[in-house]
Write a protein that holds these residues in place. Structure first.
Motif, PDB file in Angstrom:
ATOM      1  N   THR A  87       0.856  -1.185   0.000  1.00  0.00           N
ATOM      2  CA  THR A  87       0.000   0.000   0.000  1.00  0.00           C
ATOM      3  C   THR A  87       0.887   1.228   0.000  1.00  0.00           C
ATOM      4  O   THR A  87       1.789   1.354   0.837  1.00  0.00           O
ATOM      5  CB  THR A  87      -0.912   0.014   1.237  1.00  0.00           C
ATOM      6  N   ILE A  88       0.678   2.114  -0.953  1.00  0.00           N
ATOM      7  CA  ILE A  88       1.466   3.339  -1.043  1.00  0.00           C
ATOM      8  C   ILE A  88       0.522   4.538  -1.047  1.00  0.00           C
ATOM      9  O   ILE A  88      -0.661   4.420  -1.358  1.00  0.00           O
ATOM     10  CB  ILE A  88       2.355   3.367  -2.311  1.00  0.00           C
ATOM     11  N   GLU A  89       1.050   5.695  -0.671  1.00  0.00           N
ATOM     12  CA  GLU A  89       0.277   6.937  -0.706  1.00  0.00           C
ATOM     13  C   GLU A  89       0.938   7.916  -1.661  1.00  0.00           C
ATOM     14  O   GLU A  89       2.168   8.033  -1.710  1.00  0.00           O
ATOM     15  CB  GLU A  89       0.165   7.545   0.690  1.00  0.00           C
ATOM     16  N   LEU A  90       0.102   8.593  -2.419  1.00  0.00           N
ATOM     17  CA  LEU A  90       0.567   9.546  -3.418  1.00  0.00           C
ATOM     18  C   LEU A  90      -0.271  10.807  -3.338  1.00  0.00           C
ATOM     19  O   LEU A  90      -1.404  10.777  -2.833  1.00  0.00           O
ATOM     20  CB  LEU A  90       0.434   8.957  -4.828  1.00  0.00           C
ATOM     21  N   PRO A  91       0.262  11.927  -3.846  1.00  0.00           N
ATOM     22  CA  PRO A  91      -0.597  13.107  -3.989  1.00  0.00           C
ATOM     23  C   PRO A  91      -1.752  12.804  -4.930  1.00  0.00           C
ATOM     24  O   PRO A  91      -1.649  11.931  -5.799  1.00  0.00           O
ATOM     25  CB  PRO A  91       0.353  14.153  -4.608  1.00  0.00           C
ATOM     26  N   ALA A  92      -2.860  13.473  -4.740  1.00  0.00           N
ATOM     27  CA  ALA A  92      -4.018  13.273  -5.614  1.00  0.00           C
ATOM     28  C   ALA A  92      -3.672  13.742  -7.021  1.00  0.00           C
ATOM     29  O   ALA A  92      -3.409  14.925  -7.241  1.00  0.00           O
ATOM     30  CB  ALA A  92      -5.224  14.021  -5.075  1.00  0.00           C
ATOM     31  N   ILE A  93      -3.632  12.812  -7.974  1.00  0.00           N
ATOM     32  CA  ILE A  93      -3.288  13.105  -9.360  1.00  0.00           C
ATOM     33  C   ILE A  93      -4.496  12.778 -10.218  1.00  0.00           C
ATOM     34  O   ILE A  93      -4.979  11.637 -10.221  1.00  0.00           O
ATOM     35  CB  ILE A  93      -2.061  12.281  -9.809  1.00  0.00           C
ATOM     36  N   ASN A  95      -4.847  13.210 -13.699  1.00  0.00           N
ATOM     37  CA  ASN A  95      -4.552  12.663 -15.025  1.00  0.00           C
ATOM     38  C   ASN A  95      -4.151  11.193 -14.906  1.00  0.00           C
ATOM     39  O   ASN A  95      -3.254  10.836 -14.149  1.00  0.00           O
ATOM     40  CB  ASN A  95      -3.417  13.463 -15.679  1.00  0.00           C
ATOM     41  N   ALA A  96      -4.837  10.318 -15.667  1.00  0.00           N
ATOM     42  CA  ALA A  96      -4.620   8.877 -15.547  1.00  0.00           C
ATOM     43  C   ALA A  96      -3.204   8.477 -15.935  1.00  0.00           C
ATOM     44  O   ALA A  96      -2.582   7.636 -15.278  1.00  0.00           O
ATOM     45  CB  ALA A  96      -5.637   8.134 -16.415  1.00  0.00           C
ATOM     46  N   ASP A  97      -2.671   9.066 -17.017  1.00  0.00           N
ATOM     47  CA  ASP A  97      -1.313   8.720 -17.449  1.00  0.00           C
ATOM     48  C   ASP A  97      -0.280   9.163 -16.418  1.00  0.00           C
ATOM     49  O   ASP A  97       0.679   8.434 -16.134  1.00  0.00           O
ATOM     50  CB  ASP A  97      -1.007   9.350 -18.802  1.00  0.00           C
ATOM     51  N   GLU A  98      -0.476  10.342 -15.861  1.00  0.00           N
ATOM     52  CA  GLU A  98       0.463  10.821 -14.854  1.00  0.00           C
ATOM     53  C   GLU A  98       0.389   9.973 -13.587  1.00  0.00           C
ATOM     54  O   GLU A  98       1.407   9.708 -12.938  1.00  0.00           O
ATOM     55  CB  GLU A  98       0.173  12.285 -14.524  1.00  0.00           C
ATOM     56  N   LEU A  99      -0.819   9.532 -13.239  1.00  0.00           N
ATOM     57  CA  LEU A  99      -0.976   8.680 -12.063  1.00  0.00           C
ATOM     58  C   LEU A  99      -0.261   7.347 -12.274  1.00  0.00           C
ATOM     59  O   LEU A  99       0.437   6.859 -11.373  1.00  0.00           O
ATOM     60  CB  LEU A  99      -2.459   8.442 -11.776  1.00  0.00           C
ATOM     61  N   GLU A 100      -0.427   6.758 -13.451  1.00  0.00           N
ATOM     62  CA  GLU A 100       0.258   5.488 -13.736  1.00  0.00           C
ATOM     63  C   GLU A 100       1.768   5.640 -13.634  1.00  0.00           C
ATOM     64  O   GLU A 100       2.462   4.800 -13.044  1.00  0.00           O
ATOM     65  CB  GLU A 100      -0.121   4.987 -15.128  1.00  0.00           C
ATOM     66  N   THR A 101       2.294   6.731 -14.188  1.00  0.00           N
ATOM     67  CA  THR A 101       3.735   6.978 -14.118  1.00  0.00           C
ATOM     68  C   THR A 101       4.191   7.111 -12.668  1.00  0.00           C
ATOM     69  O   THR A 101       5.217   6.544 -12.266  1.00  0.00           O
ATOM     70  CB  THR A 101       4.097   8.250 -14.903  1.00  0.00           C
ATOM     71  N   ALA A 102       3.417   7.843 -11.870  1.00  0.00           N
ATOM     72  CA  ALA A 102       3.781   8.040 -10.465  1.00  0.00           C
ATOM     73  C   ALA A 102       3.741   6.725  -9.694  1.00  0.00           C
ATOM     74  O   ALA A 102       4.609   6.454  -8.847  1.00  0.00           O
ATOM     75  CB  ALA A 102       2.852   9.062  -9.825  1.00  0.00           C
ATOM     76  N   ILE A 103       2.737   5.896  -9.965  1.00  0.00           N
ATOM     77  CA  ILE A 103       2.619   4.604  -9.275  1.00  0.00           C
ATOM     78  C   ILE A 103       3.804   3.711  -9.621  1.00  0.00           C
ATOM     79  O   ILE A 103       4.434   3.113  -8.735  1.00  0.00           O
ATOM     80  CB  ILE A 103       1.289   3.924  -9.632  1.00  0.00           C
ATOM     81  N   ARG A 104       4.128   3.602 -10.905  1.00  0.00           N
ATOM     82  CA  ARG A 104       5.244   2.753 -11.309  1.00  0.00           C
ATOM     83  C   ARG A 104       6.560   3.258 -10.716  1.00  0.00           C
ATOM     84  O   ARG A 104       7.404   2.462 -10.275  1.00  0.00           O
ATOM     85  CB  ARG A 104       5.342   2.678 -12.833  1.00  0.00           C
ATOM     86  N   ALA A 118       8.197  -8.350 -13.828  1.00  0.00           N
ATOM     87  CA  ALA A 118       6.947  -8.554 -13.093  1.00  0.00           C
ATOM     88  C   ALA A 118       5.758  -8.012 -13.872  1.00  0.00           C
ATOM     89  O   ALA A 118       5.883  -7.147 -14.743  1.00  0.00           O
ATOM     90  CB  ALA A 118       7.017  -7.867 -11.731  1.00  0.00           C
ATOM     91  N   VAL A 119       4.595  -8.565 -13.549  1.00  0.00           N
ATOM     92  CA  VAL A 119       3.313  -8.002 -13.992  1.00  0.00           C
ATOM     93  C   VAL A 119       2.793  -7.151 -12.835  1.00  0.00           C
ATOM     94  O   VAL A 119       2.706  -7.629 -11.700  1.00  0.00           O
ATOM     95  CB  VAL A 119       2.311  -9.111 -14.341  1.00  0.00           C
ATOM     96  N   LEU A 120       2.470  -5.893 -13.130  1.00  0.00           N
ATOM     97  CA  LEU A 120       2.088  -4.942 -12.088  1.00  0.00           C
ATOM     98  C   LEU A 120       0.651  -4.490 -12.291  1.00  0.00           C
ATOM     99  O   LEU A 120       0.218  -4.227 -13.411  1.00  0.00           O
ATOM    100  CB  LEU A 120       3.022  -3.722 -12.137  1.00  0.00           C
ATOM    101  N   ASP A 121      -0.095  -4.424 -11.197  1.00  0.00           N
ATOM    102  CA  ASP A 121      -1.460  -3.903 -11.244  1.00  0.00           C
ATOM    103  C   ASP A 121      -1.698  -3.110  -9.971  1.00  0.00           C
ATOM    104  O   ASP A 121      -0.986  -3.275  -8.976  1.00  0.00           O
ATOM    105  CB  ASP A 121      -2.472  -5.038 -11.371  1.00  0.00           C
ATOM    106  N   TRP A 122      -2.695  -2.250  -9.989  1.00  0.00           N
ATOM    107  CA  TRP A 122      -2.954  -1.415  -8.816  1.00  0.00           C
ATOM    108  C   TRP A 122      -4.405  -0.979  -8.801  1.00  0.00           C
ATOM    109  O   TRP A 122      -5.128  -1.063  -9.788  1.00  0.00           O
ATOM    110  CB  TRP A 122      -2.055  -0.175  -8.811  1.00  0.00           C
ATOM    111  N   GLU A 123      -4.807  -0.496  -7.622  1.00  0.00           N
ATOM    112  CA  GLU A 123      -6.163   0.028  -7.459  1.00  0.00           C
ATOM    113  C   GLU A 123      -6.133   1.124  -6.413  1.00  0.00           C
ATOM    114  O   GLU A 123      -5.515   0.964  -5.351  1.00  0.00           O
ATOM    115  CB  GLU A 123      -7.125  -1.072  -7.022  1.00  0.00           C
TER     116      GLU A 123
END
Length: 364
Positions: A87-93, A95-104, A118-123
């Motif tokens: 479980t990670i915490e991020l600033p509220a983003i 834009n979907a593409d920017e969020l994916e980049t930040a998560i990765r 690895a295969v990566l997924d998130w929610e």
């Protein structure tokens, strides 16, 4: 023209070293269990949550699905040391593409495997606000090694199954057992300048006692932490089988028969096997307690860890007489045995074995 809604069938598939469990749900507005099946696996086909013999597993799957006439649309559960959930915490983003980049980018510091393998997924499981009033996202990230998944998919292909999804088994356990009205609120933090809630949110520990111990800490239906321990009920049965020269199947039956409640002298059967089964169970309880305690302590070191208010147990181990009571006494948490209402028409051991596969078949 009027369109007619057609039934959709999904089979949740749970694989353990000792065997296969499959539960078929028919979905048409609501979901109901339409079919199910379990089958044993030969030793060495599946070990520590991974495929060892692709051909043998493929044949076992083909036979199970043909015998019970199960749908070929399958959601597979995985639970082993080569799966990581964080479980990670991020600033509220927004834009979907920017969020994916930040998560990765952030996941690289939390996932204990090279992401290119690895295969990566998130929610996104919650929107929060910190004490400064800044909006944050709580994201659950899951990663699994590609080569491990590849062997699973190859075995399914040999059985002519259609994988419509691969899921972390712990997520299916939570879906099966967590109250569906207990999802966490959208904003779980408190706004700056306001008093925090008097009763902080709490979590539950969900525990499947199968051939391994599959653990998940969840707030409502949102998974916060998972861990898989390779020692479980199968390990206890193996010890008994080796000591008394029994087959694994007979050893499992003896553990169920002897349990931890009645005095050994009152239990029918070979006195030496009865005594050996009780000793194996008591030794195994000690190891299970250590694994649960270690997992709870490790979870407690995570940032933002919520207090655990109770433990929900399922799986074959939950049906061994007295086992859950011993765990509760030694760990000091309130334990309950979890059984999905949809499986209530089945006997206890069968419902316990099918709980994970039922949760895997449920729509997310």
């Amino acid at each position: 023209m009027l369109s007619q809604r057609q039934d959709k069938t999904i089979v949740g598939l749970d694989i353990e070293a000792g065997g296969l469990a499959a539960t078929e749900l028919r979905v048409n507005g609501s979901a109901r269990v339409s079919k199910h099946g379990i089958a044993a696996l030969e030793p060495g086909v599946f070990q520590d949550g991974e495929v060892v013999d692709i051909d043998a597993l493929g044949e076992a799957l083909k036979e199970l699905f043909s015998r019970h006439k199960l749908s070929r649309n399958v959601r597979l559960g995985i639970a082993n040391q080569r799966v990581a959930v964080r479980t990670i915490e991020l600033p509220a983003i927004e834009n979907a593409d920017e969020l994916e980049t930040a998560i990765r980018f952030t996941a690289q510091d939390h996932i204990p495997m090279p992401l290119e393998q690895a295969v990566l997924d998130w929610e996104v499981v919650a929107h929060t606000e910190n004490e400064q009033g800044e909006r944050r996202l709580r994201v659950v990230v899951a990663a699994a090694r590609r080569d491990m998944l590849g062997k699973m998919l190859e075995a399914m292909d040999r059985a002519n199954l259609r994988p419509i999804g691969i899921d972390v088994s712990a997520f299916g356990m939570i879906r099966a057992l967590a109250p569906h009205d207990s999802a966490p609120p959208v904003f779980t933090g408190h706004v700056a300048g306001e008093e925090p809630p008097a009763q902080p949110p709490a979590a539950k520990l969900y525990c499947n006692l199968g051939d391994a111990v599959n653990l998940a800490v969840a707030e409502g239906t949102a998974c916060l932490f998972t861990r898989v321990s390779s020692f479980g009920i199968e390990g206890i049965a193996q010890r008994l089988a080796e000591r008394r020269r029994l087959t694994l199947e007979h050893a499992r039956q003896w553990l169920q028969h002897v349990g931890l409640t009645a005095p050994v002298e009152e239990i029918e059967g070979d006195p030496e096997i009865v005594t050996a089964a009780r000793e194996a169970l008591l030794e195994g309880i000690g190891k299970l307690v250590d694994e649960l305690r270690l997992s709870l302590e490790y979870y407690g070191t995570q940032d933002g860890a919520l207090p655990v208010e109770g433990v929900v147990v399922t799986g074959p181990g939950s049906t061994i007489p007295g086992l859950v009571d011993h765990l509760q006494m030694q760990l000091g948490y309130a334990f309950t045995v979890g059984r999905p209402e949809a499986l209530s028409h089945l006997d206890g051991p069968l419902a316990a074995r099918l709980t994970l596969s039922y949760g895997l078949a449920l729509e997310e």
